[in-house]
Design an enzyme around this catalytic site. Structure first.
Site, mmCIF file in Angstrom:
data_model
loop_
_atom_site.group_PDB
_atom_site.id
_atom_site.type_symbol
_atom_site.label_atom_id
_atom_site.label_comp_id
_atom_site.label_asym_id
_atom_site.label_seq_id
_atom_site.Cartn_x
_atom_site.Cartn_y
_atom_site.Cartn_z
ATOM 1 N N TRP A 117 0.839 -1.208 0.000
ATOM 2 C CA TRP A 117 0.000 0.000 0.000
ATOM 3 C C TRP A 117 0.867 1.248 0.000
ATOM 4 O O TRP A 117 0.541 2.228 -0.677
ATOM 5 C CB TRP A 117 -0.994 -0.025 1.158
ATOM 6 C CG TRP A 117 -1.934 -1.175 1.028
ATOM 7 C CD1 TRP A 117 -2.026 -2.266 1.840
ATOM 8 C CD2 TRP A 117 -2.898 -1.397 -0.028
ATOM 9 N NE1 TRP A 117 -2.974 -3.143 1.374
ATOM 10 C CE2 TRP A 117 -3.522 -2.637 0.237
ATOM 11 C CE3 TRP A 117 -3.286 -0.679 -1.151
ATOM 12 C CZ2 TRP A 117 -4.522 -3.167 -0.595
ATOM 13 C CZ3 TRP A 117 -4.280 -1.197 -1.983
ATOM 14 C CH2 TRP A 117 -4.880 -2.420 -1.700
ATOM 15 N N ASP A 164 -1.882 6.855 6.151
ATOM 16 C CA ASP A 164 -2.903 5.938 5.652
ATOM 17 C C ASP A 164 -3.243 5.015 6.818
ATOM 18 O O ASP A 164 -2.447 4.154 7.189
ATOM 19 C CB ASP A 164 -2.353 5.139 4.463
ATOM 20 C CG ASP A 164 -3.322 4.061 3.979
ATOM 21 O OD1 ASP A 164 -4.427 3.943 4.548
ATOM 22 O OD2 ASP A 164 -2.967 3.334 3.028
ATOM 23 N N LYS A 196 -12.916 -1.544 6.814
ATOM 24 C CA LYS A 196 -12.326 -2.477 7.786
ATOM 25 C C LYS A 196 -12.860 -2.173 9.187
ATOM 26 O O LYS A 196 -13.565 -2.986 9.762
ATOM 27 C CB LYS A 196 -10.812 -2.419 7.739
ATOM 28 C CG LYS A 196 -10.296 -2.854 6.359
ATOM 29 C CD LYS A 196 -8.865 -2.469 6.152
ATOM 30 C CE LYS A 196 -8.465 -2.351 4.707
ATOM 31 N NZ LYS A 196 -8.705 -3.534 3.898
HETATM 32 N N1 PMP Z 1 -4.364 1.269 2.276
HETATM 33 C C1 PMP Z 1 -4.425 0.169 3.047
HETATM 34 C C2 PMP Z 1 -3.532 0.061 4.246
HETATM 35 C C3 PMP Z 1 -5.308 -0.859 2.706
HETATM 36 O O1 PMP Z 1 -5.353 -1.969 3.445
HETATM 37 C C4 PMP Z 1 -6.139 -0.720 1.564
HETATM 38 C C5 PMP Z 1 -7.153 -1.755 1.156
HETATM 39 N N2 PMP Z 1 -7.049 -2.987 1.626
HETATM 40 C C6 PMP Z 1 -6.021 0.438 0.792
HETATM 41 C C7 PMP Z 1 -5.145 1.422 1.191
HETATM 42 C C8 PMP Z 1 -6.851 0.633 -0.445
HETATM 43 O O2 PMP Z 1 -8.137 0.945 -0.075
HETATM 44 P P1 PMP Z 1 -9.331 1.105 -1.111
HETATM 45 O O3 PMP Z 1 -9.676 -0.245 -1.597
HETATM 46 O O4 PMP Z 1 -10.399 1.740 -0.258
HETATM 47 O O5 PMP Z 1 -8.887 2.016 -2.202
#
Ligand code: PMP
Length: 361
Positions: free
Chosen positions: A103, A173, A197
């Site tokens: 991420w 994030d 989550k």
């Molecule tokens: N950052 C983290 C730490 C994540 O776990 C995730 C999704 N699992 C995301 C960003 C991406 O999120 P989204 O699917 O809402 O774009």
């Protein structure tokens, strides 16, 4: 009674049963309106109340003042990877990023489209098995911001301490550990988190931004992509994801009712101790993939002695009502996601199942 499984999905993930029951009750007739929340105007006083109280509750639970604006934005956390540098970078400007996994890398990739990126620290060489120490971060004090990923959903690491970056705006994030434990949220200039989550269903991303950073947004951006638009319009510039925001409000009320983050943290600590405790007793069978000082409370990653045993474990777990334990496709193995709504009973039952599986194999 609905039949519920023990849900360890990594996201979208388990929601509190209490919240689901309120939603079920309120769908046909939201508090005497004769309509569901999906059928009322986002400009109505009923929705305004949901919107405003969700923002206020978020601040209250995090211990933040009015100098932080809470925004509800669409597009997922992935849109924030781009919106953030779009608002605060530009030609000649640099942001620092800490690389702690997939991420972070996606965030870095987007930032490079808008300015310079320095990687202040990375644990890539060690397969992302730890969170780099703040004392070893390398970045200059004139960067536009420093970006971290507080919990690494795929690799199973989490910051235990939040760095103190002084005058450099700290951006985080927090998608996979928001509101899971007490933090000094006042250290952050901007926090973003996809809801799916710990906060609610997919469809809304919460962005929390401090006024002094908000003032620095670049002008000339597309209206929907400027943080200032959403702040000025209290997240009502266009039709917001009303259902998702409504559920976020219910989840925040559920947290508040338990006693806020102190209570949530206590339960989450007990939950992760069930699983790590067992792994520490039998490290030859339950092989943790991260260093002890970087262990995530939300996503516990481990390998079993062979891939065959992992397959067998996942199949038997599923049959026993433990769902969502397969590791991310990029790393394999087992991943135990223990988000807020997963009960201590769920974690305890899983630990018992794991121990039974070990003994039988
Ligand atoms: N950052 C983290 C730490 C994540 O776990 C995730 C999704 N699992 C995301 C960003 C991406 O999120 P989204 O699917 O809402 O774009």
């Amino acid at each position: 009674m609905a039949k519920r499984v023990f849900n360890f999905n990594p996201g979208p993930a388990i929601l509190p049963l209490e919240v689901l029951q309120i939603i079920k009750e309120e769908i046909p007739d939201y508090r005497g309106t004769g309509m569901s929340v999906f059928e009322i105007s986002h400009r109505s006083t009923d929705y305004e109340e949901i919107n405003n109280s969700a923002m206020a509750l978020m601040r209250k639970i995090m211990g933040l003042g009015e100098n932080y604006k809470v925004l509800f934005v669409g597009g997922g956390a992935s849109l924030q990877f781009a919106m953030l540098p779009m608002n605060f970078l530009g030609e000649g400007r640099t942001a620092a990023y800490v690389d702690t996994g997939s991420w972070s890398n996606k965030a870095i990739k987007e930032a490079k489209l808008f300015g310079n990126v320095v990687v202040a620290a990375s644990s890539k060489e060690a397969n992302y098995r730890f969170i780099p120490k703040f004392s070893e971060f390398k970045y200059s004090s004139d960067v536009s911001y420093l970006h971290i990923t507080s919990n690494n959903t795929i690799f199973g690491t989490q910051y235990q301490e939040i760095p103190d970056t002084g005058k450099v705006p700290l951006v985080c994030d927090m998608s996979s550990d928001i509101l899971s434990r007490r933090r000094d949220f006042g250290k952050f200039s901007l926090i973003y988190a996809g809801a799916q989550k710990n906060l609610g269903p997919a469809g809304v991303t919460v962005v929390i931004i401090r006024d002094d950073l908000l003032e620095k947004c670049r002008s000339g951006l597309p209206t929907m992509l400027s943080y200032q638009t959403h702040a000025k319009e209290l997240s009502l510039y266009n039709t917001p994801p009303v259902f998702a925001v409504y559920v976020v409000r219910l989840v925040l009320q559920w947290i508040e009712k338990q006693g806020g983050l102190e209570a949530v943290e206590k339960t989450n600590r007990a939950k992760k101790d069930q699983i790590y405790g067992l792994m520490d007793k039998h490290p030859e069978f339950f092989k943790g993939t991260v260093n002890a000082d970087s262990r995530s409370w939300m996503n516990i990653t481990l390998r079993l002695p062979s891939e065959e045993l992992e397959k067998k474990f996942l199949a038997e777990a599923k049959a026993a009502g433990f769902i969502g334990l397969k590791g991310h496709r990029s790393v394999g193995g087992i991943r135990v996601s223990l988000y807020n709504a997963l009960t201590l009973e769920g974690a305890t039952k899983l630990a018992e199942f794991m121990e039974g599986f070990r003994k039988a194999n």
